[in-house]
Design an enzyme around this catalytic site. Sequence first.
Site, PDB file in Angstrom:
ATOM      1  N   GLY A  11       1.307  -0.876   0.339  1.00 36.54           N
ATOM      2  CA  GLY A  11      -0.114  -0.272  -0.194  1.00 36.54           C
ATOM      3  C   GLY A  11       0.691   1.194  -0.265  1.00 36.54           C
ATOM      4  N   ARG A  15      -2.283   7.871   4.621  1.00 36.15           N
ATOM      5  CA  ARG A  15      -1.959   8.599   5.638  1.00 36.15           C
ATOM      6  C   ARG A  15      -1.253   8.210   7.340  1.00 36.15           C
ATOM      7  NH1 ARG A  15      -7.237   4.217   6.314  1.00 36.15           N
ATOM      8  NH2 ARG A  15      -5.271   3.295   5.198  1.00 36.15           N
ATOM      9  N   LYS A  22       4.290   2.156   5.839  1.00 33.41           N
ATOM     10  CA  LYS A  22       3.710   1.468   7.276  1.00 33.41           C
ATOM     11  C   LYS A  22       4.340   0.315   7.434  1.00 33.41           C
ATOM     12  CE  LYS A  22      -0.489   1.004   5.631  1.00 33.41           C
ATOM     13  NZ  LYS A  22      -2.189   1.201   5.349  1.00 33.41           N
ATOM     14  N   ALA A 419      47.450   9.893  43.376  1.00 30.38           N
ATOM     15  CA  ALA A 419      45.990  11.223  42.793  1.00 30.38           C
ATOM     16  C   ALA A 419      46.356  11.497  42.012  1.00 30.38           C
ATOM     17  CB  ALA A 419      45.087  11.349  43.623  1.00 30.38           C
ATOM     18  N   ARG A 436      53.442  13.523  39.607  1.00 24.28           N
ATOM     19  CA  ARG A 436      52.767  14.540  39.987  1.00 24.28           C
ATOM     20  C   ARG A 436      54.030  16.213  40.203  1.00 24.28           C
ATOM     21  NH1 ARG A 436      50.635  13.726  45.621  1.00 24.28           N
ATOM     22  NH2 ARG A 436      48.560  12.016  45.327  1.00 24.28           N
TER      23      ARG A 436
HETATM   24  C1  UD1 Z   1      -8.809  -2.560   4.904  1.00 18.31           C
HETATM   25  C2  UD1 Z   1     -10.714  -3.430   4.289  1.00 18.31           C
HETATM   26  C3  UD1 Z   1     -11.017  -2.565   5.410  1.00 18.31           C
HETATM   27  C4  UD1 Z   1     -10.818  -3.282   6.775  1.00 18.31           C
HETATM   28  C5  UD1 Z   1      -9.309  -2.787   7.317  1.00 18.31           C
HETATM   29  C6  UD1 Z   1      -8.839  -2.892   8.315  1.00 18.31           C
HETATM   30  C7  UD1 Z   1     -10.098  -3.043   2.150  1.00 18.31           C
HETATM   31  C8  UD1 Z   1     -11.073  -2.060   0.881  1.00 18.31           C
HETATM   32  N1  UD1 Z   1     -10.725  -2.283   2.956  1.00 18.31           N
HETATM   33  O1  UD1 Z   1      -8.774  -0.802   4.885  1.00 18.31           O
HETATM   34  O2  UD1 Z   1     -12.197  -3.437   5.074  1.00 18.31           O
HETATM   35  O3  UD1 Z   1     -11.615  -2.981   8.109  1.00 18.31           O
HETATM   36  O4  UD1 Z   1      -8.807  -2.743   6.382  1.00 18.31           O
HETATM   37  O5  UD1 Z   1      -7.900  -2.712   8.746  1.00 18.31           O
HETATM   38  O6  UD1 Z   1      -9.228  -4.134   1.570  1.00 18.31           O
HETATM   39  N2  UD1 Z   1      -2.202  -2.404  -0.007  1.00 18.31           N
HETATM   40  C9  UD1 Z   1      -0.993  -3.158  -0.320  1.00 18.31           C
HETATM   41  N3  UD1 Z   1      -1.598  -2.776  -2.125  1.00 18.31           N
HETATM   42  C10 UD1 Z   1      -2.481  -1.926  -1.735  1.00 18.31           C
HETATM   43  C11 UD1 Z   1      -3.360  -1.191  -1.690  1.00 18.31           C
HETATM   44  C12 UD1 Z   1      -3.046  -1.862  -0.036  1.00 18.31           C
HETATM   45  O7  UD1 Z   1      -0.946  -4.177  -0.535  1.00 18.31           O
HETATM   46  O8  UD1 Z   1      -2.687  -0.985  -3.675  1.00 18.31           O
HETATM   47  C13 UD1 Z   1      -1.562  -2.873   1.818  1.00 18.31           C
HETATM   48  C14 UD1 Z   1      -1.987  -2.227   1.969  1.00 18.31           C
HETATM   49  O9  UD1 Z   1      -0.423  -2.518   2.925  1.00 18.31           O
HETATM   50  C15 UD1 Z   1      -2.285  -2.513   3.623  1.00 18.31           C
HETATM   51  C16 UD1 Z   1      -2.967  -3.524   3.365  1.00 18.31           C
HETATM   52  O10 UD1 Z   1      -3.031  -4.008   2.038  1.00 18.31           O
HETATM   53  O11 UD1 Z   1      -1.424  -3.885   4.174  1.00 18.31           O
HETATM   54  C17 UD1 Z   1      -4.736  -3.026   3.641  1.00 18.31           C
HETATM   55  O12 UD1 Z   1      -4.534  -1.702   2.946  1.00 18.31           O
HETATM   56  P1  UD1 Z   1      -4.813  -0.096   3.632  1.00 18.31           P
HETATM   57  O13 UD1 Z   1      -4.881   0.828   2.627  1.00 18.31           O
HETATM   58  O14 UD1 Z   1      -4.453  -0.123   4.660  1.00 18.31           O
HETATM   59  O15 UD1 Z   1      -6.940  -0.706   3.848  1.00 18.31           O
HETATM   60  P2  UD1 Z   1      -7.654   0.272   5.188  1.00 18.31           P
HETATM   61  O16 UD1 Z   1      -7.841   1.668   4.695  1.00 18.31           O
HETATM   62  O17 UD1 Z   1      -7.052  -0.028   6.609  1.00 18.31           O
HETATM   63 CA    CA Z   2      -5.004  -0.074   7.269  1.00 19.63          CA
END
Ligand code: UD1
Ligand code: CA
Length: 451
Positions: A11, A15, A22, A419, A436
């Site tokens: 991801g 945020r 993250k 010392a 010393r």
């Molecule tokens: C996601 C879930 C949500 C859930 C929450 C719990 C979806 C659409 N939503 O939301 O229902 O309540 O997690 O924590 O799945 N990632 C990738 N590739 C991408 C996007 C994300 O590998 O293209 C990975 C991120 O690194 C992360 C995980 O997937 O580790 C979750 O993605 P994130 O964007 O954090 O989803 P949330 O908005 O938290």
């Molecule tokens: Ca998440």
Amino acid sequence: MRRNTLILAAGKSTRMKSRKSKVLHEILGKSSLAYVVELAHEIESDEIFVIVSPQEENIQLLFGEELNYVTQQHQLGTGDAVASAAPFLEDGTTLVLYGDVPCLRAESLQELFDFHESQGNDLSILSVDTEDPTGYGRIVRDALGVVAIVEHRDATPEQLSIREINSGILLMDTKLLKTYISELTPSNVQGELYLTDLVEIFRSAGYKVDAYRMEDEEEIVGINTRCQLAQATRVLQERINNYWMENGVTLISPESIFIEDGVEIEQDVVIWPGTYLKGDTHISADCEIGPEVTLESTFVGTGTRVLRSSITQAEIGDNTQVGPYTYIRPNSFIGDNCRIGDFVEIKNSVIGSGTKVSHLTYVGDADLGEDINIGCGVVFVNYDGKVKQRSIVEDGAFIGCNTNIIAPLRVEKGAYVAAGTTLTEDVPKDSLAIGRSKVTIKSDWKAKKEE
Ligand code: UD1
Ligand code: CA
């Protein structure tokens, strides 16, 4: 049945407002992703796939070759992340874990596996009821199970009031996953492919989808923001601290004490506030540690007391006292019944049992025997600007205050150094070295000066 585990770690981490992903942010000395990888090993996955972004391919170097890595070329959402791994999955079941959900326990996953099997589900979701569902996907149920997961941003006011949320953890039949993953569409506020939309797709194709409500909502905190990172730290800190308290360790004000996963602590140790124990630190029975102590990969013997000090990669013996304000650096070995006091720094040195280094002293690259007394303000001068050299002080020696010991040299058994001496040569056994300049007294000097 073959068990695949996918860990999503690609991801964008928007945020988190960080230059790194993250999933690489640390909680008690370990990255979020490392917790999830450990969990995947714990539940005996046949194959583990980590989905990484092209910018974070260094993750492969951190986690080694026993995992499979799949690069997700464009971050088009959690559904796209799973789709990029789908071609590599062998039939069986596939568990999806999120690299940003570090507090989950293997026991909870086992409950999900049991639920999946006993209910005969095609897709099972790990969910939890929470007071504050903000930001999470909501679980929409009907009489047959779960009909949909609706993301916070896409939810109607009515759906927003649902308190049951998606942990992100899904378990499903791999064949069905491979068949239906291509049907996801980006028809949502974020324009992403949501993995969670598989729920509706599975249901409309007539498959059985249900959610297992776990008890402990703290396990599923996702670390999207720095505040959630702090929340996850609290969860893991409390879990570890409770473990040690249940095993005979007193923690005074546990919320101020941080103990990493690899630390070992024996019975009847008392730990005072503001203490941070890192790496593979071992604390033996009856020690008192803190307040305000940092120990990193340090062994501490029985009955030792460490107060307001910082110790890294060292070994401390039994019944020794360290601190306050002592700094012990790597490769230092302190014996039993020693006294290492305030504003003493020790580096790459051995301090024999019964030796006292009580105040304001630097011991660098030195081997000290037993029952030595090192006075106040002694400096082991180990560096001539080019090389570091060692000095040796043998058993029972006495080094007076404000002495400089210019390495390399040896003070033999029972010798005394007066010392104020700047010592530049060896001192034979039982002798006294005094270096010393003689004091000259000029009488009535003040009056003469003013004439
Ligand atoms: C996601 C879930 C949500 C859930 C929450 C719990 C979806 C659409 N939503 O939301 O229902 O309540 O997690 O924590 O799945 N990632 C990738 N590739 C991408 C996007 C994300 O590998 O293209 C990975 C991120 O690194 C992360 C995980 O997937 O580790 C979750 O993605 P994130 O964007 O954090 O989803 P949330 O908005 O938290
Ligand atoms: Ca998440």
